[in-house]
Design an enzyme around this catalytic site. Structure first.
Site, PDB file in Angstrom:
ATOM      1  N   ASN A   9      -4.324  11.133   2.723  1.00 43.29           N
ATOM      2  CA  ASN A   9      -3.419  12.182   2.251  1.00 43.29           C
ATOM      3  C   ASN A   9      -3.123  11.874   0.785  1.00 43.29           C
ATOM      4  O   ASN A   9      -2.345  10.970   0.489  1.00 43.29           O
ATOM      5  CB  ASN A   9      -2.137  12.174   3.089  1.00 43.29           C
ATOM      6  CG  ASN A   9      -1.098  13.146   2.550  1.00 43.29           C
ATOM      7  OD1 ASN A   9      -1.421  14.021   1.734  1.00 43.29           O
ATOM      8  ND2 ASN A   9       0.149  12.988   2.985  1.00 43.29           N
ATOM      9  N   TRP A  10      -3.767  12.616  -0.087  1.00 42.69           N
ATOM     10  CA  TRP A  10      -3.656  12.302  -1.521  1.00 42.69           C
ATOM     11  C   TRP A  10      -2.297  12.691  -2.104  1.00 42.69           C
ATOM     12  O   TRP A  10      -1.986  12.319  -3.234  1.00 42.69           O
ATOM     13  CB  TRP A  10      -4.758  13.031  -2.300  1.00 42.69           C
ATOM     14  CG  TRP A  10      -6.142  12.556  -2.009  1.00 42.69           C
ATOM     15  CD1 TRP A  10      -6.537  11.602  -1.095  1.00 42.69           C
ATOM     16  CD2 TRP A  10      -7.340  13.009  -2.647  1.00 42.69           C
ATOM     17  NE1 TRP A  10      -7.898  11.443  -1.121  1.00 42.69           N
ATOM     18  CE2 TRP A  10      -8.425  12.295  -2.077  1.00 42.69           C
ATOM     19  CE3 TRP A  10      -7.609  13.948  -3.639  1.00 42.69           C
ATOM     20  CZ2 TRP A  10      -9.747  12.500  -2.467  1.00 42.69           C
ATOM     21  CZ3 TRP A  10      -8.926  14.147  -4.041  1.00 42.69           C
ATOM     22  CH2 TRP A  10      -9.977  13.425  -3.458  1.00 42.69           C
ATOM     23  N   LYS A  11      -1.532  13.477  -1.361  1.00 44.82           N
ATOM     24  CA  LYS A  11      -0.241  13.956  -1.874  1.00 44.82           C
ATOM     25  C   LYS A  11      -0.467  14.663  -3.224  1.00 44.82           C
ATOM     26  O   LYS A  11      -1.507  15.294  -3.400  1.00 44.82           O
ATOM     27  CB  LYS A  11       0.779  12.812  -1.929  1.00 44.82           C
ATOM     28  CG  LYS A  11       0.850  12.089  -0.561  1.00 44.82           C
ATOM     29  CD  LYS A  11       1.965  11.104  -0.421  1.00 44.82           C
ATOM     30  CE  LYS A  11       1.915  10.474   0.977  1.00 44.82           C
ATOM     31  NZ  LYS A  11       2.993   9.545   1.250  1.00 44.82           N
ATOM     32  N   HIS A  93       4.782  16.807   7.315  1.00 46.54           N
ATOM     33  CA  HIS A  93       4.899  15.470   6.719  1.00 46.54           C
ATOM     34  C   HIS A  93       6.366  15.208   6.378  1.00 46.54           C
ATOM     35  O   HIS A  93       7.093  16.117   5.975  1.00 46.54           O
ATOM     36  CB  HIS A  93       4.024  15.371   5.467  1.00 46.54           C
ATOM     37  CG  HIS A  93       3.893  13.969   4.972  1.00 46.54           C
ATOM     38  ND1 HIS A  93       4.884  13.358   4.236  1.00 46.54           N
ATOM     39  CD2 HIS A  93       2.921  13.047   5.151  1.00 46.54           C
ATOM     40  CE1 HIS A  93       4.516  12.113   3.975  1.00 46.54           C
ATOM     41  NE2 HIS A  93       3.328  11.895   4.512  1.00 46.54           N
ATOM     42  N   GLU A  95       7.731  13.985   3.885  1.00 53.41           N
ATOM     43  CA  GLU A  95       8.123  14.388   2.520  1.00 53.41           C
ATOM     44  C   GLU A  95       8.401  15.882   2.460  1.00 53.41           C
ATOM     45  O   GLU A  95       9.296  16.328   1.734  1.00 53.41           O
ATOM     46  CB  GLU A  95       7.015  13.982   1.527  1.00 53.41           C
ATOM     47  CG  GLU A  95       7.008  12.470   1.328  1.00 53.41           C
ATOM     48  CD  GLU A  95       5.649  11.882   0.985  1.00 53.41           C
ATOM     49  OE1 GLU A  95       4.723  12.641   0.626  1.00 53.41           O
ATOM     50  OE2 GLU A  95       5.512  10.647   1.095  1.00 53.41           O
ATOM     51  N   GLU A 165       4.401   8.433  11.701  1.00 54.44           N
ATOM     52  CA  GLU A 165       4.677   7.785  10.419  1.00 54.44           C
ATOM     53  C   GLU A 165       6.157   7.444  10.332  1.00 54.44           C
ATOM     54  O   GLU A 165       6.979   8.314  10.011  1.00 54.44           O
ATOM     55  CB  GLU A 165       4.338   8.738   9.272  1.00 54.44           C
ATOM     56  CG  GLU A 165       2.903   9.171   9.236  1.00 54.44           C
ATOM     57  CD  GLU A 165       2.493   9.612   7.835  1.00 54.44           C
ATOM     58  OE1 GLU A 165       1.516   9.060   7.335  1.00 54.44           O
ATOM     59  OE2 GLU A 165       3.181  10.459   7.239  1.00 54.44           O
ATOM     60  N   GLY A 171       4.898   4.262   1.832  1.00 53.43           N
ATOM     61  CA  GLY A 171       4.904   3.930   0.406  1.00 53.43           C
ATOM     62  C   GLY A 171       5.801   2.764   0.052  1.00 53.43           C
ATOM     63  O   GLY A 171       6.100   2.533  -1.117  1.00 53.43           O
ATOM     64  N   SER A 210       1.878   2.638   4.783  1.00 50.74           N
ATOM     65  CA  SER A 210       1.385   1.427   4.120  1.00 50.74           C
ATOM     66  C   SER A 210       0.127   0.848   4.785  1.00 50.74           C
ATOM     67  O   SER A 210      -0.025  -0.379   4.844  1.00 50.74           O
ATOM     68  CB  SER A 210       2.500   0.382   4.022  1.00 50.74           C
ATOM     69  OG  SER A 210       3.573   0.876   3.234  1.00 50.74           O
ATOM     70  N   GLY A 231      -1.772   7.160   2.645  1.00 51.93           N
ATOM     71  CA  GLY A 231      -1.375   7.732   1.367  1.00 51.93           C
ATOM     72  C   GLY A 231      -1.985   6.950   0.219  1.00 51.93           C
ATOM     73  O   GLY A 231      -3.150   7.112  -0.135  1.00 51.93           O
TER      74      GLY A 231
HETATM   75  O1  G3H Z   1       0.591  10.595   4.624  1.00 46.87           O
HETATM   76  C1  G3H Z   1       0.579   9.390   4.404  1.00 46.87           C
HETATM   77  C2  G3H Z   1       1.756   8.594   4.538  1.00 46.87           C
HETATM   78  O2  G3H Z   1       2.880   9.192   3.979  1.00 46.87           O
HETATM   79  C3  G3H Z   1       1.610   7.141   4.241  1.00 46.87           C
HETATM   80  O3  G3H Z   1       1.666   6.878   2.867  1.00 46.87           O
HETATM   81  P1  G3H Z   1       1.374   5.381   2.354  1.00 46.87           P
HETATM   82  O4  G3H Z   1       0.054   4.990   2.968  1.00 46.87           O
HETATM   83  O5  G3H Z   1       1.325   5.483   0.880  1.00 46.87           O
HETATM   84  O6  G3H Z   1       2.485   4.525   2.886  1.00 46.87           O
END
Ligand code: G3H
Length: 250
Positions: A9-11, A93, A95, A165, A171, A210, A231
């Site tokens: 998930n590149w956000k 998600h 976020e 998650e 993160g 993470s 992420g």
């Molecule tokens: O969508 C992915 C998650 O929010 C995990 O993010 P992360 O791997 O940066 O902790």
């Protein structure tokens, strides 16, 4: 048999040029036994779709509206995603729930809509640190799963992917232990079983928070964990290649 699925998930990262650079160097590192998915920003979907043609990589979006069209400034519809040939769409998600007021109700509308347009939802659930510390993590994810799947048939539920998650692990560098993750994922599977019966055994449930090449093998070694939603570590092609290969360089 559930096919493992590692999704990046590149956000809100990567211009089109950067996205192409990443997927072009990733294409040779996939393997057929593990589904590798890149969930890229809307702006990069079309170009990335062309770039991954003929490879094992699948394409995902990170959100969508539930309506096909309408006066919804700034939104993207399921028709627009399916026209591009998007395979997966991340829904709910944490976020989006936190910063964009997504609720269980809107996530459910999006789930219904995605499935009716041939898109496979990756539905995210997870508890906050306060909820974990209060021992309320199961109550929270159970409520999110039940609300998100409301009104879906068993045959639709069979197609979906769920991502567990824990918000406190996103993160932050704090990963849930693989046993903690497996426990909640096994619990989620039982919640799905209560709703949809034996198809629960076909539903793929990922862990996210993470995940990186150094801990992916242990996470994927757990009995109920079918993949990872990644992420930060998915933004580097070498690291993501290692993730798809459970820590090994191909
Ligand atoms: O969508 C992915 C998650 O929010 C995990 O993010 P992360 O791997 O940066 O902790």
């Amino acid at each position: 048999m559930r096919k493992p699925i590692i999704a990046g998930n590149w956000k809100m990262h990567k211009t089109i040029a950067e996205a192409l650079e990443l997927v072009n160097s990733l294409k040779g590192s996939t393997r057929p036994e593990v589904e590798g998915v890149v969930c890229v920003p809307f702006t990069a979907l079309s170009e990335v779709k062309k770039a991954i043609a003929g490879s094992d990589l699948k394409l995902g979006a990170q959100n969508m509206h539930w309506e096909e069209n309408g006066a919804f400034t700034g939104e993207i519809s399921p028709l627009m995603l399916s026209e591009i040939g998007v395979d997966y769409v991340v829904l709910g998600h944490s976020e989006r729930r936190e910063y964009f007021a997504e609720s269980d109700e809107t996530v459910n509308k999006k789930m219904v809509s995605a499935l009716s347009h041939g898109l496979t939802p990756i539905m995210c659930v997870g508890e906050s640190l306060e909820e974990r510390e209060a021992g309320a993590e199961k109550k929270k994810v159970e409520a999110q799963v039940k609300a998100g799947l409301k009104g879906l048939s068993s045959s639709d539920i069979e197609k979906i992917v769920i991502a567990y998650e824990p918000i406190w692990a996103i993160g932050t560098g704090k990963t849930a232990t693989s046993e903690q993750a497996n426990e909640i994922i096994s619990f989620i599977r039982n919640v799905v079983r209560d709703i949809a019966g034996e198809v629960a055994d076909s539903v793929r449930i990922q862990y996210g928070g993470s995940v990186k090449s150094s801990n992916v093998a242990e996470i994927m070694g757990q009995s109920d964990i079918d993949g990872a939603l990644v992420g930060g570590a998915s933004l580097d092609s070498e690291e993501f290649a290692k993730l798809i290969n459970y820590g090994e360089v191909k």
